[in-house]
Design an enzyme around this catalytic site. Structure first.
Site, PDB file in Angstrom:
ATOM      1  N   LYS A   1     -44.735 -43.157-100.249  1.00  0.00           N
ATOM      2  CA  LYS A   1     -44.229 -42.421 -99.270  1.00  0.00           C
ATOM      3  C   LYS A   1     -43.959 -43.087 -97.912  1.00  0.00           C
ATOM      4  O   LYS A   1     -44.690 -44.607 -98.139  1.00  0.00           O
ATOM      5  CB  LYS A   1     -45.088 -41.273 -98.910  1.00  0.00           C
ATOM      6  CG  LYS A   1     -44.873 -40.033 -99.977  1.00  0.00           C
ATOM      7  CD  LYS A   1     -45.117 -38.683 -99.366  1.00  0.00           C
ATOM      8  CE  LYS A   1     -44.994 -37.603-100.628  1.00  0.00           C
ATOM      9  NZ  LYS A   1     -45.607 -36.474-100.237  1.00  0.00           N
TER      10      LYS A   1
ATOM     11  N   ARG B   1     -50.905 -36.846-106.858  1.00  0.00           N
ATOM     12  CA  ARG B   1     -49.194 -36.778-107.395  1.00  0.00           C
ATOM     13  C   ARG B   1     -48.837 -38.093-107.372  1.00  0.00           C
ATOM     14  O   ARG B   1     -48.577 -38.462-106.195  1.00  0.00           O
ATOM     15  CB  ARG B   1     -48.564 -35.574-106.595  1.00  0.00           C
ATOM     16  CG  ARG B   1     -47.214 -35.496-107.155  1.00  0.00           C
ATOM     17  CD  ARG B   1     -46.569 -34.448-106.232  1.00  0.00           C
ATOM     18  NE  ARG B   1     -45.166 -34.020-106.576  1.00  0.00           N
ATOM     19  CZ  ARG B   1     -44.208 -34.794-106.193  1.00  0.00           C
ATOM     20  NH1 ARG B   1     -44.281 -35.810-105.425  1.00  0.00           N
ATOM     21  NH2 ARG B   1     -42.920 -34.586-106.515  1.00  0.00           N
TER      22      ARG B   1
HETATM   23  N1  HH2 Z   1     -44.046 -34.396-102.356  1.00  0.00           N
HETATM   24  C1  HH2 Z   1     -42.643 -34.677-102.790  1.00  0.00           C
HETATM   25  C2  HH2 Z   1     -42.127 -33.561-103.646  1.00  0.00           C
HETATM   26  N2  HH2 Z   1     -43.059 -32.733-104.008  1.00  0.00           N
HETATM   27  N3  HH2 Z   1     -45.164 -31.483-104.070  1.00  0.00           N
HETATM   28  C3  HH2 Z   1     -46.339 -31.413-103.839  1.00  0.00           C
HETATM   29  N4  HH2 Z   1     -47.044 -30.357-103.915  1.00  0.00           N
HETATM   30  N5  HH2 Z   1     -46.812 -32.506-102.716  1.00  0.00           N
HETATM   31  C4  HH2 Z   1     -46.059 -33.709-102.211  1.00  0.00           C
HETATM   32  O1  HH2 Z   1     -46.564 -34.403-101.459  1.00  0.00           O
HETATM   33  C5  HH2 Z   1     -44.773 -33.625-102.889  1.00  0.00           C
HETATM   34  C6  HH2 Z   1     -44.269 -32.587-103.623  1.00  0.00           C
HETATM   35  C7  HH2 Z   1     -41.734 -35.852-102.394  1.00  0.00           C
HETATM   36  O2  HH2 Z   1     -41.851 -36.957-103.266  1.00  0.00           O
HETATM   37  P1  HH2 Z   1     -40.994 -37.184-104.574  1.00  0.00           P
HETATM   38  O3  HH2 Z   1     -40.857 -35.733-105.434  1.00  0.00           O
HETATM   39  O4  HH2 Z   1     -41.184 -38.322-105.188  1.00  0.00           O
HETATM   40  O5  HH2 Z   1     -39.597 -37.391-103.772  1.00  0.00           O
HETATM   41  P2  HH2 Z   1     -38.263 -36.194-103.751  1.00  0.00           P
HETATM   42  O6  HH2 Z   1     -38.670 -35.225-103.002  1.00  0.00           O
HETATM   43  O7  HH2 Z   1     -37.170 -37.162-102.954  1.00  0.00           O
HETATM   44  O8  HH2 Z   1     -37.771 -35.944-105.216  1.00  0.00           O
END
Ligand code: HH2
Length: 289
Positions: free
Chosen positions: A232, A266
């Site tokens: 992040k 995660r």
């Molecule tokens: N962060 C992201 C997406 N979903 N869900 C939970 N429970 N907690 C988190 O911190 C969280 C989440 C963002 O990360 P990522 O899926 O890698 O990116 P993107 O939203 O661009 O797909």
């Protein structure tokens, strides 16, 4: 052929049990984004490639895979349920044919979660904490699916424009407790609820740092905590590195989160995170901690 339901249910039960056993090694949630535009791993990979990546993460030590069809990075645009379903369902279907590992669906639309559950997903990961499209609380209650409630100030479209809190930890705590009460009022079992402070969702570096250092205050609510810090922007802010170069920062943050009481991390980099956590557990076990 779909993997045996009994075996899948057994694996989910084991996952839920381990969540609550602080003496067990923390659990690793591998991120399987099925999106062209996620902030660190968006791609136009084929269904087969995504399934292969999922299986690789399981082999590397993922205890659960989190499947998402919509990017929620700052500034991301909303996409319709139809498109989200088109992205995730074939991957879930193929994965379920070959694996009985627990799967979660990262969505804030009840219609997407419902189809995912019907296709073999076990857990709902809702970044809006049951405030999204459709009746997610009713779905969770009806199906008994565990649900991750995450805090977010604002929406992905605007959340990083000017995040502001008087006391970020107290406000996140109060929000999550209120959402847990709401979930229970709709029939969700308390044992099926997980909390997530939502690192990076409407938070500055200082807010994320406060939450991380004071995570035990959130853990005190009694719901298992999940922390999503992998790659992040706080790592980019501290180290000046781009998302694909944030492995070491992610490992440091995952360990800090676990020290603060997180039971699930995660992550994108499963192999490295699982090794770091196993190393930590080996030392604690040998020291009788
Ligand atoms: N962060 C992201 C997406 N979903 N869900 C939970 N429970 N907690 C988190 O911190 C969280 C989440 C963002 O990360 P990522 O899926 O890698 O990116 P993107 O939203 O661009 O797909």
């Amino acid at each position: 052929m779909r993997k045996g339901c009994g075996r899948v249910a057994e694996k989910l039960k084991e996952f839920m049990r381990r969540l609550r056993r602080a003496e067990d090694c923390p659990l690793v949630m591998g991120i399987l984004n099925c999106t062209p535009d996620s902030f660190s791993d968006g791609s136009n990979a084929s269904v087969e490639d995504r399934v292969e990546r999922g299986l690789q993460m399981i082999a590397e030590g993922a205890d659960i895979l989190d499947i998402g069809g919509e990017s929620t990075r700052p500034g991301a645009q909303f996409i319709p349920a139809q498109e989200e379903l088109r992205r995730v369902l074939p991957v879930i279907e193929q994965l379920r044919k070959v694996s009985d590992a627990p799967l979660s669906i990262d969505t804030n639309k009840a219609v997407v979660a419902e189809a995912a559950l019907a296709t073999g997903v076990n857990i709902i990961n809702d970044i809006t904490a049951l405030r999204g499209e459709g009746d997610m609380a009713g779905l969770a209650a009806r199906t008994g699916a565990p649900v991750i409630l995450m805090h977010m100030q604002g929406l992905p479209q605007n959340m990083q424009s000017s995040p502001s809190y008087r006391d970020v930890v107290a406000e996140v705590y109060a929000f999550l407790c209120e959402r847990a009460e709401y979930a229970q009022s709709r029939g969700v079992c308390p044992k099926a609820i997980l909390f997530d402070p939502g690192f990076g969702f409407g938070k500055t570096f200082a807010h994320n740092a406060q939450l991380l250092r004071r995570l035990p205050e959130l853990a005190a609510a009694g719901y298992p905590l999940l922390a999503g810090l992998s790659r992040k922007s706080m790592i980019g802010q501290a180290l000046g590195l781009s998302p694909e170069d944030r492995l070491e920062g992610s490992l440091a943050l995952a360990l800090l989160a676990v020290e603060g009481g997180a039971r699930v991390v995660r992550v994108h980099d499963v192999k490295e995170t699982a090794r770091a956590l196993r190393m930590r557990s080996a030392v604690l076990t040998a020291a009788g901690a």
